[in-house]
Write a protein that holds these residues in place. Sequence first.
Motif, PDB file in Angstrom:
ATOM      1  N   THR A 253      17.411   2.941  22.031  1.00  0.00           N
ATOM      2  CA  THR A 253      17.084   2.975  23.453  1.00  0.00           C
ATOM      3  C   THR A 253      17.825   4.130  24.099  1.00  0.00           C
TER       4      THR A 253
ATOM      5  N   VAL B 280      19.340   4.272  26.765  1.00  0.00           N
ATOM      6  CA  VAL B 280      20.556   3.893  27.492  1.00  0.00           C
ATOM      7  C   VAL B 280      21.808   4.118  26.655  1.00  0.00           C
TER       8      VAL B 280
ATOM      9  N   THR C 227      25.072   7.847  26.093  1.00  0.00           N
ATOM     10  CA  THR C 227      26.208   7.964  27.004  1.00  0.00           C
ATOM     11  C   THR C 227      27.486   7.975  26.188  1.00  0.00           C
TER      12      THR C 227
ATOM     13  N   ALA D 156      21.787  -3.253  28.935  1.00  0.00           N
ATOM     14  CA  ALA D 156      20.968  -2.652  29.991  1.00  0.00           C
ATOM     15  C   ALA D 156      20.382  -3.681  30.945  1.00  0.00           C
TER      16      ALA D 156
ATOM     17  N   PRO E  53      23.242  -0.071  34.756  1.00  0.00           N
ATOM     18  CA  PRO E  53      23.649   1.112  33.987  1.00  0.00           C
ATOM     19  C   PRO E  53      24.649   0.742  32.890  1.00  0.00           C
TER      20      PRO E  53
END
Length: 489
Positions: free
Chosen positions: A422, A424, A427, A467, A471
Motif C-alpha cells: 500500500t 501508505v 514513509t 491507515a 495518516p
Amino acid sequence: MEPVWRVGDVRAAEAGLMATLPPGTLMQRAAAGLARRCALLLEDRGGVYAAQVLLLVGSGDNGGDTLYAGARLARRGAAVSALLLTPGRAHAEGLAALRAAGGRLVDRPPAVVDLVLDGIVGIGGTGGLRETADQLAASLVRHCGRDGDRATVVAVDVPSGVAVDTGHVPLTASGRPSAVRADVTVAFGALKPALVVGPAAELAGHVELVDIGLRPWLRGSPALRVTEWSDVVEWWPRLGASSEKYARGVVGVATGSATYPGAAVLSVGGALAGPTGMVRYAGGARAEVLHQHPSVIATGRVADAGRVQAWICGSGLGTGDASAAELRAVLSTPVPVVLDADALTLLVDGKLADRLRDRDAPIVVTPHDREYARLCGETPGADRVSAALRLAAWMNAVVLLKGDRTIIGTPDGRAYVNPTGTPVLATGGTGDVLAGLLGSLLAAGLPADRAAAAAAYLHGLAGREAARSGPVTAPDVATALRPVLARLP
C-alpha cells in the motif's frame, strides 16, 4: 501460492487443451465466465435487463471472447453495443452471435453506459495502445450509467495496452498511461504477470480468475508466485508445551546509532512483534531501545551481543569505519542476516559485496529502487521481476525489492510478489519495521525466501490496518503488526 504464468506458457497450454476439445469450446468457456461476472456487476447497478453495455472490440480471440460474452448479456435483456476498432478483422463467429442475440454495432460510445468490456487487445499486445484505442481508453472515465455513476470497466483477460510479461505500462507524451484502467479484470485460466506486478497491476483493479481447464496443461516453472494468507499461516512457527524463549529463536539487531536512534527502536519493535523469543540489540542507541523495549538485552557491539540465530543490520547504522566494522562482524557470523539501508550502502562503498557470494548462511537484502541502482549501477527498469532475480544471482542472496508490489527473488531463480502493499507505507521508518520482522522470522527458523515473503505480506497488512486511523507513521505500522499477527493460529 498462486502461480503466475508468462504469455508463452499460456499460449502453449491453450494449444494443448484446445487440441482435446471441439472447436470453439475454450472461447465459450471464457465468454461464459466473463458474462457471469459482468452480470453480477450489473446486478449491483439495477440488474442486467435494460443495462447499457459497451463492447470495445479488437481483432483476434480477445475480441471474440468479448463478443460472445456480449451476446450472452444481450440474451438476458441487456442493450449491448459493440464498437469495432478493426472492423474488417473482428472475430466473425462472435460478431454473428452478437447480432443474432440483438446486439448492435456503433461507431461511437452511447450517451449512457453502465458497463464497458475492454476487449481491445489480449495477451498478444505489445507497446501500448494505438491512437484511436488510446483515446477511447482515456474517455472511459466520462461515461456514466443509468444510476448516474461512472461506468464500470471490465478488462478481458488483461487491461489493453499493458506489457503482459513484465507489468510495464507505456506512457503517452503527456505522461498518461497508454492503457485501459479497469475496475475488474476477468483473467482466463491463469494469472499473468501484468495482473500482479508493476504499474499494470494497479490498472487491473480487482482480478478474478476464471477456470477454463487450463491448469493441467501449464508446464514448466511459473514466472512468479503470489503470496497468500494461507501460505503465511502454513509457514508460521507454532508454539508447543515445551516452547521457551531460546527455542523460539533469538534475533540480533545491529541498527541505529546515537544520531539515528529511531531506526533502532523501530527495527527492534518489528523484531519483537515476530515469533522469536528474545531480541539482543547491539549498537549506539541502547538507552532509547531499553526505554521503549525493556525486555531487550542491549550491548554496544555485535561482538558482545551473545548467541543469536539471525542478525538484522543496517537501518540508521551510519556509513563510517565503525559501522563498516559492525557489518563485517555480522557477516562473519554463521547465521542468516538481513541487510538493509546503510548496510547496503556499505556493501557498495566498502566493496564488501563480493564477501556475500562466499557466505554459507542465508542473506536477505532489502533495497528500494534507489538502493538497487547503487548496488547494480542501474535502476530495476520495466521488468522488476527479472531485476530482482539478476541481483539475487549476483549477490547469492534473497532480494526483497521494495515497492507497491514488492518482489522477492532467490538465487536459484524463483520469484514471489506481495499483493498487500500500500502507498501508505512510503514513509520514513516503515522499512526498519519490515527488516525487524524479517529477522525475527529468520531466527525462528523460516527459510529465507519464505521469511521474506511472509514479512512483506504481514507488513503490508499492518500498513493497511494502520491507515484506518488516518495518516500512517512507522510507529503506527509497528503497533499495527500485533493485531495482524494475532489473527494467525
